[in-house]
Every structure is written in C-alpha cells, then in structure tokens.
Design an enzyme around this catalytic site. Structure first.
Site, PDB file in Angstrom:
ATOM      1  N   SER A 196       0.842  -1.197   0.000  1.00 56.17           N
ATOM      2  CA  SER A 196       0.000   0.000   0.000  1.00 56.17           C
ATOM      3  C   SER A 196       0.875   1.243   0.000  1.00 56.17           C
ATOM      4  CB  SER A 196      -0.864  -0.032   1.263  1.00 56.17           C
ATOM      5  OG  SER A 196      -1.449   1.223   1.494  1.00 56.17           O
TER       6      SER A 196
ATOM      7  N   TYR B 154      -1.609  -1.144  10.998  1.00 57.72           N
ATOM      8  CA  TYR B 154      -1.890  -1.680   9.660  1.00 57.72           C
ATOM      9  C   TYR B 154      -0.694  -1.428   8.735  1.00 57.72           C
ATOM     10  CZ  TYR B 154      -3.568  -1.764   4.851  1.00 57.72           C
ATOM     11  OH  TYR B 154      -3.682  -1.997   3.504  1.00 57.72           O
TER      12      TYR B 154
ATOM     13  N   LYS C  20       2.297  -3.965   6.742  1.00 54.48           N
ATOM     14  CA  LYS C  20       2.696  -3.942   5.320  1.00 54.48           C
ATOM     15  C   LYS C  20       4.212  -3.768   5.212  1.00 54.48           C
ATOM     16  CE  LYS C  20      -1.343  -4.455   3.427  1.00 54.48           C
ATOM     17  NZ  LYS C  20      -1.675  -5.730   2.812  1.00 54.48           N
TER      18      LYS C  20
END
Ligand code: NAD
Ligand code: UD1
Length: 335
Positions: free
Chosen positions: A126, A150, A154
């Site tokens: 992302s 989050y 990643k």
C-alpha cells in the site's frame, strides 16, 4: 495448459476483480479466503462474469496444512497474496489481530509455498508505507515509514519478502503499492462491500447518494491543496487488477521489486463529489468538517516504474470510477 494461480483473499474487493482478469487471460484462478470480510455469494457472481465455475476453498492462510493442500491439489504455480485485515482505525485498537492475520498469515503462506516449491508471489502492499510524503509524486525510492499498526504490518511483510529474496534466488517477488482503489466491475456484479459505517470516501459517497446517510462529512478544508480538501490518487479497481496480471506475467524477470500502482493524478474530496454528482446525476450533500486525525494532505503516485517494468498504465478515469461504483451500489443495494 492454463496456469493455476492462487488468490489469497480472492473473494474480497480487489481479489474478486483480479480473479476476473486472471480467468480472462486464460489462467485458472483458485480462491482461498476465510470469508472474514467477504461473502461466498461473490464466488457465484464471479462465475456469472467469467462464464464458468470458479475454484474456491474456504480456509485461513495461517493454516499451513490447508495452504499446502490447496497448492498441491490445484497444481498452483504462482500466488497473488491479498488476504489480510485492512482497517487503519481497527488496527490501532486491535494491533495483535493485525500482526497475527497479516504478518503471521504471510509467514505461514510463504512457508507452505516454500515446502511445495512454489516461489513466485505478488503481494498487496500500500502507499501507506510512504507515511507522510516528503515529496510528490511518490516514487518507489521515497523513504518508508508508518504511523499505525496496519501500515507497520505492510512494511514488516515487505522487509520479510526482501530478506527471503536475498536468501534464495529461486524466489520471484513483486510488491505492489496501491494508491486508492475505488470503482467496481462494469457488470455491477462485484464491488466493495464494507461492513457497517464506511471509513473510506467512495463507499461513504455511495451511501449518501443512495440516501442511507444524510450527508458526507468532508474531513478538512484547510489543507494546502487547491480547494483545501485532501488529495488522493484514486485508481479504478479494474485497472488495478490488470496491473496484477502484468506483474504476475513479469515475475520471472524479478527478484524482489516494489512498484506503485496509481494513476499519477491527484483528486480532491470535492473533485470526487463533483464528478460523482455530474456523472450519475445524483446529489451528494456534504458539510465541511475538521480534519480526520492521522490524515495526510495529499498523496499521488509516480507510476513511471509500472509502465517501464510492467508495460502497464491506467486507462480508466475518475468519471469511470464514479459511474461503475454507482452501478454496483444500485445493483447490490449496498448489500
Ligand atoms: P478485502 O477485505 O475486501 O479483501 C481481503 C480478503 O481477505 C477478504 O475477503 C477476507 O475475508 C480475506 N482474509 C482476511 N484474512 C484472511 C486470512 N487470514 N485467511 C484467508 N482470508 C483472509 O480488502 P481489499 O480492499 O480487497 O484488500 C486486499 C488487499 O489489498 C489487502 O491486503 C489490503 O491490505 C490491500 N490494500 C487495500 C487497499 C484498499 O484501499 N482497498 C489499499 C492498499 C492495499
Ligand atoms: C485509506 C487508508 C490508508 C490506505 C489508503 C489507500 C484509512 C484511515 N486509511 O486512506 O491506509 O493506504 O486508503 O487505500 O482508511 N474523506 C472524507 N470523508 C469521509 C471519508 C474520507 O472527507 O467520510 C477524505 C479523507 O479525509 C481523505 C480522502 O477522503 O482526504 C480519502 O480518504 P480514504 O478513502 O479514507 O483514503 P485515505 O485517507 O487515503
């Protein structure tokens, strides 16, 4: 002989659109999903789009035995790994669930792949890994950081995959850094189906246009952007899906590469609202509100590397994104 491609998280928003493109390219998509954020009905709708049944296994990527069985039973040769949890706010209140699902889940998946001799993977990363942009547009060499669990998952997975590629040159890895995927398949049969009150802009715009919420709150109108509202690089989910296909086709030439998938163009919140109203002839009432904590002012991609390495660029416009998202909302009833 068609290649069997494992799509972890393949019944979710992005994965379902990738399944269509993988099938259209003559491959056999095999979906592994635990349905924690999607519904089995998606698989039936995929079959209607593709024109034949699709292979689906309900299971968890953290269960190595299940992953090994799927890889062997279906003769998987490459993996597109999308399974994971993705809500930033939720990750702040449940960090362990995010590390478990995303990081441990990816670790178990990679172990199972290695055991079975399958070492080609495209990973859903992302633009959140760039943190607050120091310069725009964002190139892949921009420093990496993250302000929430989050994003940390990643980043951690990207590091794990880089270490893996360094350790063994049989691995072929592509880290795709998505910008803001929106829109839906033009059939209106698949799209984004968030639970509860949506956090993200386009799903909320859809609910307001459909009359399920009175108005959109525009989070911040004093950013240093042309109209003061936040600017993002919205990308049509079908363009994003095609980007995965290109990445999968080029995996053989890669060791471990990070590539942006975006349009290269920023649109403000009000640009999106105006485009949506114009294209769909509906009203989206809104009120200007305070900034949302943790938001950045602006973010858009430099997509040059994707063109160079994958021969890919976006084809669909913001108008297309608004039209297809609305068609999905009308056909699904926002189910
Ligand atoms: P989604 O929630 O619609 O799809 C994810 C799918 O993974 C769901 O179907 C869910 O049931 C499944 N899943 C979750 N944990 C699993 C597990 N342990 N085992 C098996 N299945 C599991 O999300 P999406 O928008 O399609 O996102 C797909 C991927 O792309 C995610 O990894 C997400 O972090 C990443 N991503 C999404 C965006 C975005 O804005 N949508 C942006 C950048 C990156
Ligand atoms: C989200 C994710 C981020 C991910 C990115 C790309 C969150 C908090 N962050 O961020 O991790 O990398 O997508 O997929 O989910 N907005 C409003 N009103 C709303 C909703 C949003 O004004 O009701 C504004 C936001 O302030 C922002 C823009 O719309 O300026 C886009 O917001 P959103 O869709 O949540 O995406 P990101 O903030 O980019």
């Amino acid at each position: 002989m068609p290649d069997s491609i494992l799509l972890t998280g393949g019944s979710g928003f992005i994965g379902s659109h990738i399944a269509v493109e993988v099938a259209r390219a003559g491959h056999r998509p095999v979906v592994l999903d635990n349905l924690c954020n999607s519904k089995a009905g998606v698989i039936e709708r995929l079959a209607r789009i593709i024109g034949r049944p699709i292979d689906f296994v309900q299971g968890d990527i953290r269960d190595g035995a299940v992953v090994r069985k799927v890889i062997r039973d279906f003769g998987i040769t490459r993996v597109i790994h999308l399974a994971g949890l993705k809500a930033v706010g939720e990750s702040m209140s449940m960090p362990l669930a995010y590390y478990d699902n995303n990081v441990v889940g990816t670790l178990r998946l990679l172990e199972a792949m290695n055991d079975c001799g399958v070492r080609s993977i495209v990973f859903s990363s992302s633009c959140t890994v760039y943190g607050d942009p120091q310069r725009l547009p964002l190139t892949e060499s921009h420093p990496l950081s993250s302000a929430n669990p989050y994003g940390q998952t990643k980043l951690t997975i990207e590091l794990m995959l880089r270490d893996l590629a360094r350790s063994d040159d049989r691995w072929h890895i592509c880290l795709l850094r998505y910008f803001n995927p929106v829109g839906a398949h033009e059939s209106g049969l698949i799209g984004e189906d968030p639970n509860g009150i949506p956090n993200n802009l386009m799903p909320f715009v859809l609910k307001v246009a459909a009359g399920q919420f009175k108005e959109l709150g525009v989070w911040g109108s004093d950013y240093p952007t042309p109209d003061g509202t936040g600017v993002r690089d919205y990308i049509h989910v079908v363009d994003l899906a095609v980007g995965h296909l290109r990445a999968m086709e080029r995996l053989g030439d890669m060791r471990c590469e990070a590539i942006n998938l975006g349009t290269g163009q920023g649109s403000s919140v009000l640009d999106v609202v105006k485009a949506f109203e114009r294209v769909n002839a509906v009203r989206v009432p809104y009120t200007l509100k305070d900034r949302r904590p943790g938001d950045i002012a602006a973010c858009w991609a430099d997509p040059a590397l994707a063109l160079q390495r994958l021969g890919w660029k976006t084809e669909r416009t913001l108008d297309d994104m608004c039209r297809d998202a609305w068609k999905w909302q009308l056909s699904s009833g926002g189910s």
